[in-house]
Motif scaffolding. Structure first.
Motif, PDB file in Angstrom:
ATOM      1  N   UNK A  42     -15.445 -13.337  15.023  1.00 39.46           N
ATOM      2  CA  UNK A  42     -14.891 -14.669  14.899  1.00 39.46           C
ATOM      3  C   UNK A  42     -13.437 -14.647  15.281  1.00 39.46           C
ATOM      4  N   UNK A  43     -12.901 -15.747  15.675  1.00 34.02           N
ATOM      5  CA  UNK A  43     -11.511 -15.809  16.093  1.00 34.02           C
ATOM      6  C   UNK A  43     -10.671 -16.435  15.021  1.00 34.02           C
ATOM      7  N   UNK A  44      -9.466 -15.961  14.803  1.00 32.46           N
ATOM      8  CA  UNK A  44      -8.604 -16.544  13.791  1.00 32.46           C
ATOM      9  C   UNK A  44      -8.178 -17.946  14.168  1.00 32.46           C
ATOM     10  N   UNK A  45      -7.864 -18.697  13.161  1.00 32.08           N
ATOM     11  CA  UNK A  45      -7.499 -20.092  13.373  1.00 32.08           C
ATOM     12  C   UNK A  45      -6.162 -20.218  14.074  1.00 32.08           C
ATOM     13  N   UNK A  46      -6.082 -21.274  14.859  1.00 29.51           N
ATOM     14  CA  UNK A  46      -4.810 -21.695  15.381  1.00 29.51           C
ATOM     15  C   UNK A  46      -4.228 -20.863  16.489  1.00 29.51           C
ATOM     16  N   UNK A  47      -4.979 -19.927  17.032  1.00 29.16           N
ATOM     17  CA  UNK A  47      -4.417 -19.129  18.109  1.00 29.16           C
ATOM     18  C   UNK A  47      -4.295 -19.971  19.367  1.00 29.16           C
ATOM     19  N   UNK A  48      -3.274 -19.737  20.095  1.00 31.34           N
ATOM     20  CA  UNK A  48      -3.077 -20.458  21.339  1.00 31.34           C
ATOM     21  C   UNK A  48      -2.763 -19.468  22.440  1.00 31.34           C
ATOM     22  N   UNK A  49      -2.628 -19.957  23.626  1.00 31.35           N
ATOM     23  CA  UNK A  49      -2.318 -19.094  24.748  1.00 31.35           C
ATOM     24  C   UNK A  49      -3.527 -18.913  25.613  1.00 31.35           C
ATOM     25  N   UNK A  50      -3.366 -18.341  26.814  1.00 33.32           N
ATOM     26  CA  UNK A  50      -4.465 -18.154  27.722  1.00 33.32           C
ATOM     27  C   UNK A  50      -4.666 -19.370  28.600  1.00 33.32           C
ATOM     28  N   UNK A  51      -5.475 -19.157  29.649  1.00 35.28           N
ATOM     29  CA  UNK A  51      -5.719 -20.224  30.603  1.00 35.28           C
ATOM     30  C   UNK A  51      -6.815 -21.138  30.107  1.00 35.28           C
ATOM     31  N   UNK A  52      -6.607 -22.430  30.224  1.00 35.48           N
ATOM     32  CA  UNK A  52      -7.595 -23.385  29.747  1.00 35.48           C
ATOM     33  C   UNK A  52      -8.909 -23.225  30.488  1.00 35.48           C
ATOM     34  N   UNK A  53     -10.009 -23.331  29.748  1.00 36.09           N
ATOM     35  CA  UNK A  53     -11.347 -23.174  30.294  1.00 36.09           C
ATOM     36  C   UNK A  53     -12.083 -24.499  30.175  1.00 36.09           C
ATOM     37  N   UNK A  54     -12.321 -25.161  31.298  1.00 31.91           N
ATOM     38  CA  UNK A  54     -13.031 -26.444  31.255  1.00 31.91           C
ATOM     39  C   UNK A  54     -14.470 -26.313  31.737  1.00 31.91           C
ATOM     40  N   UNK A  55     -14.949 -25.074  31.906  1.00 29.77           N
ATOM     41  CA  UNK A  55     -16.316 -24.881  32.381  1.00 29.77           C
ATOM     42  C   UNK A  55     -17.310 -24.930  31.233  1.00 29.77           C
TER      43      UNK A  55
END
Length: 538
Positions: A42-55
């Motif tokens: 699972x991923x922790x809450x509120x992480x940001x960063x990385x390239x947006x994925x619209x696929x």
């Protein structure tokens, strides 16, 4: 109903590499501390960063996805979708072999294993917008118990549930049981808003990262999911926020689609295509050992197989090594009823073909090359090439022993209906546990039943029944004793009663598009892709 679970693998052959060992010697599992989640769970809450994925992530199942939208009674293929919509108190980690936090962040149990206290995650909302708290969780579990459908039996140890306060849920059990594993079940353990369950699949009542975007029963693009924006884990730009289930019955079609990049995940290829996938640019492969084995059940109640010598002869007639070789890695020879990785697995119970001994036993029963011909009926799943391979090999071998096998491929529902009436001598089906524990095989498949559901060997043995009833408490309180009892039961059911032959355990073989990152198979949730854990390579 459990029968749908058989459809998860209909029509192919599979692989992988995961081994497990049992946990918690002599202690209640989960007692004394809560395992910490691994990065993959699972991923922790509120992480940001990385390239947006619209696929959109496209999953290509080989059969329809949803037959039951109710999280209390769902017991079918829809696990692949519902596991992304609903969550339990815990989730099983196949790498650590432990239940880990999900909606519960920590838990403890009493020394005798009869009281369990779960602390719930704060700030979690249902898809309805209502808060998930202890009272809501209590109502969901009590509704599931009351429905008495699907896998509701997993809560049988529970005497009462208390919402001590908004974040504390306490269970008092009638007998000790591994409740941290029960709460990680892929069936009947979901926590949901009891007032918002929608049987028509227009809305959902879970807390998971995805909700329904559309559901079009019977269409190729049957189900689409969209991100639940208020998910407690938060969202990172590179995660998939849209998912489509594109039903693709033909393996070759699914293989073509993943090569073209039109689908991202094919859950099963045959050995030849899987080998090809490993050498194809733009495609990645994954393999994993499953908890799913093939059962060849012999009718112990009527017909020629009522004679235990006939059943033992049939066990010895199966070419286990030849079958494993023909599966080319998509199945591994079994050792007993319980697959490796679960408490109760026994080494040294690998079956062997022995035709001279089989002929001797048949002769003692009055059948054989120079005796009366034996005719047997067998049913197996239409479209399942692995089962067809078993039947082909067995039919050829039995001809040498003057035994004619009238094998009939049938749809699962037709096969099951016939089986419940005792309509065949041999019944072939798959089995895997509801939560990562061997109890499911023994309770569901080999405990006496006046109206058989899955006890399709029709075995009735009071001594075996009594031993099965003790398994949950032993598993929770004394691992060594549980291991010994599981071994003893397998010897009685397989060797003494000869109620079943277990040729192989499936290995999952997956094909994914190369741009998918973070995929990890978890045999406790067969063929589930946890989309929230995935990202797309930039």
């Amino acid at each position: 109903m459990r029968w749908h679970k058989r459809l998860l693998v209909a029509g192919v052959a599979g692989v992988l590499a995961l081994t497990a060992s049992a946990c918690a010697g002599g202690q209640v599992r989960g007692a004394g501390g809560t395992p910490q989640p691994q990065a993959s769970s699972g991923s922790p809450a509120g992480q940001t960063g990385g390239q947006a994925n619209d696929s959109t992530f496209v999953y290509a199942p080989n059969s329809d996805v949803v037959t039951d939208w109710d999280p209390a009674t769902s017991y079918s293929n829809e696990i692949v979708a519902l596991a992304n919509i609903y969550e339990g108190l815990t989730r099983y980690n196949s790498q650590t072999k432990q239940a880990e936090p999900r909606l519960a962040t920590e838990w403890t149990s009493s020394d005798d294993g009869k009281e369990w206290t779960f602390k719930l995650r704060q700030g979690v909302k249902f898809h309805t917008g209502d808060p998930m708290d202890a009272e809501a969780a209590k109502q969901a579990i009590e509704r599931t118990i009351g429905k008495k459908g699907g896998a509701a039996y997993i809560w049988d140890p529970v005497d009462r549930i208390e919402a001590v306060d908004a974040s504390t849920l306490k269970f008092t059990l009638k007998y000790a049981a591994p409740l941290d594993l029960v709460t990680s079940s892929g069936y009947a353990a979901w926590i949901y808003d009891v007032d918002a369950v929608d049987a028509d699949g227009k809305t959902t009542a879970g807390t998971g990262p995805y909700t329904i975007d559309s559901w079009k029963k019977g269409e190729e693009n049957e189900l689409t999911l969209k991100a639940f924006e208020d998910y407690w884990g938060g969202w990172k730009p590179e995660q998939y926020k849209k998912v489509t289930f594109r039903v693709t019955p033909e393996i070759t079609t699914a293989w073509q689609l993943v090569q073209k990049g039109e689908v991202n995940f094919v859950r099963r290829l045959n050995p030849q295509l899987f080998e090809q996938a490993g050498m194809t640019q733009g495609v990645q492969t994954a393999q994993a050992q499953s908890f799913q084995n093939l059962l060849v059940l012999f009718n112990t109640a009527a017909g020629p197989t009522k004679d235990v010598k006939v059943r033992q002869a049939l066990q010895l007639a199966i070419d286990y090594d030849g079958l494993a070789a023909a599966l080319e890695g998509s199945g591994v020879k079994a050792s007993g009823l319980v697959p490796q990785g679960l408490i109760g697995h026994v080494n040294g119970m690998e079956p062997k073909q022995d035709l001279p001994k089989a002929q001797q036993l048949l002769a003692e029963a009055g059948y054989g090359p120079d005796l009366e011909e034996l005719e047997l009926s067998l049913t197996y799943a239409t479209g399942d090439e692995d089962q067809k391979l078993l039947v082909t090999l067995l039919s050829s071998t039995l001809k040498q022993l003057n035994v004619t096998l009238r094998a009939k491929p049938m749809s699962w529902s037709a096969q099951w209906d016939l089986g419940k009436k005792g309509g065949q001598d041999v019944f072939v089906m798959y089995w895997y546990p509801d939560y990562p524990d061997a109890y499911s095989w023994f309770l569901n498949v080999f405990k006496s039943a006046d109206k058989p559901q899955f006890n399709l060997s029709y075995l009735k043995n009071a001594e075996i029944d009594a031993a099965i009833d003790k398994l949950p408490e032993l598993t929770a309180t004394d691992k060594l004793a549980a291991e010994q009892e599981y071994q003893r039961l397998q010897q009685k059911i397989i060797q003494e009663e000869a109620a079943v032959a277990v040729p192989y355990v499936q290995r999952y073989q997956r094909a994914l598009s190369a741009d998918v990152q973070g995929y990890q198979d978890n045999p406790a949730y067969p063929s589930v892709v946890f989309f929230y854990d995935l990202t797309r390579a930039g």
